[in-house]
Enzyme design. Structure first.
Site, short mmCIF file in Angstrom:
data_model
loop_
_atom_site.label_atom_id
_atom_site.label_comp_id
_atom_site.label_asym_id
_atom_site.label_seq_id
_atom_site.Cartn_x
_atom_site.Cartn_y
_atom_site.Cartn_z
N GLU A 59 1.06 -1.36 0.05
CA GLU A 59 -0.08 0.08 -0.11
C GLU A 59 0.99 1.30 -0.24
OE1 GLU A 59 -2.44 3.13 0.98
OE2 GLU A 59 -0.76 2.49 2.18
N SER A 85 -4.63 2.85 -0.55
CA SER A 85 -5.96 2.80 0.31
C SER A 85 -6.64 3.85 -0.09
CB SER A 85 -5.60 2.71 1.60
OG SER A 85 -5.05 3.85 2.09
#
Length: 183
Positions: A59, A85
Site C-alpha cells: 500500500e 488505500s
C-alpha cells in the site's frame, strides 16, 4: 449533466506533465522523497511493487503522505504498479497493469522521461518513441534471468515466492492462478 468525481485530486492537478523519477521500491521512494531527491514537477514512479514484483501489493500511503508533507502535493504525481488505500490523496495512480515484473511498459520508464497525465480523459502517456521503447525492452530482455526484476535487496519468504509464481495481474484481481505452475 454528469458530474465527474476524481477522488482526492485537486482540480488544478487533473492534467499533469513532468519528468519521471523512478524508484524500484516503496522504501527507496520514501527515502528519495524525504531526502529531497523529488522536485516539483516530477512524476514519481514506484515500480516492481505489483502482485509479482512485490510480491504482493504494498500500500503506497507513505509515499503519497510524504509528497504532501514536503509541499509537493499539487506539483508532483505518483504512478505505481502497487496499490493505494482510501487514505491516499493527490495525483496518485496505482494498480498499473501489466506491472513491471510482467514485462509492462511501466518497467521501461527511466528518470527524466516526460510523462503526461490527463485524468478527465483517463490517459497516461509516456512521451518516448516506439523505437526507444523497443530498444529498452531489448536491453531488458538481454539481462536473461535478471530481466524484469527490481534493483533492490528484499528478503522474500517462500510463501510470497510461491504467490508471485502463480498470481494474476492486478487488473485481474491479483489472485492465484494455479495453471501458471510450471510442471
Amino acid at each position: 449533466y454528469q458530474r465527474r468525481v476524481h477522488g482526492g485530486v485537486d482540480p488544478s492537478c487533473l492534467n499533469f506533465r513532468g519528468k519521471a523519477k523512478v524508484f524500484h521500491s516503496q522504501d527507496d521512494a520514501v527515502a528519495g522523497i524525504l531526502c529531497d531527491e523529488v522536485q516539483p514537477g516530477e512524476c514519481v514512479f514506484v515500480v516492481y511493487e505489483g502482485p509479482k514484483g512485490g510480491p504482493g501489493m504494498q500500500e503506497m500511503l507513505y509515499p503519497t503522505t510524504y509528497i504532501k508533507s514536503k509541499g509537493l502535493g499539487k506539483s508532483c504525481a505518483l504512478v505505481t504498479d502497487g496499490r493505494f488505500s482510501g487514505g491516499s490523496s493527490g495525483l496518485s495512480i496505482g494498480h498499473v497493469s501489466p506491472e513491471a515484473a510482467a514485462k509492462g511498459a511501466i518497467g521501461l520508464v527511466r528518470d527524466g522521461d516526460i510523462i503526461e497525465i490527463d485524468i478527465p480523459s483517463r490517459r497516461i502517456q509516456l512521451v518516448v518513441s516506439d523505437q526507444e521503447l523497443a530498444k529498452r525492452r531489448k536491453e531488458e530482455e538481454a539481462k536473461g534471468p535478471d530481466a524484469w526484476k527490481p534493483k533492490r535487496k528484499r528478503s522474500v519468504s517462500p510463501a510470497l515466492q510461491l504467490y508471485a509464481s502463480v498470481t494474476t495481474s492486478a487488473s485481474q484481481g491479483a489472485v492465484r492462478d494455479l495453471s501458471q505452475l510450471k510442471r
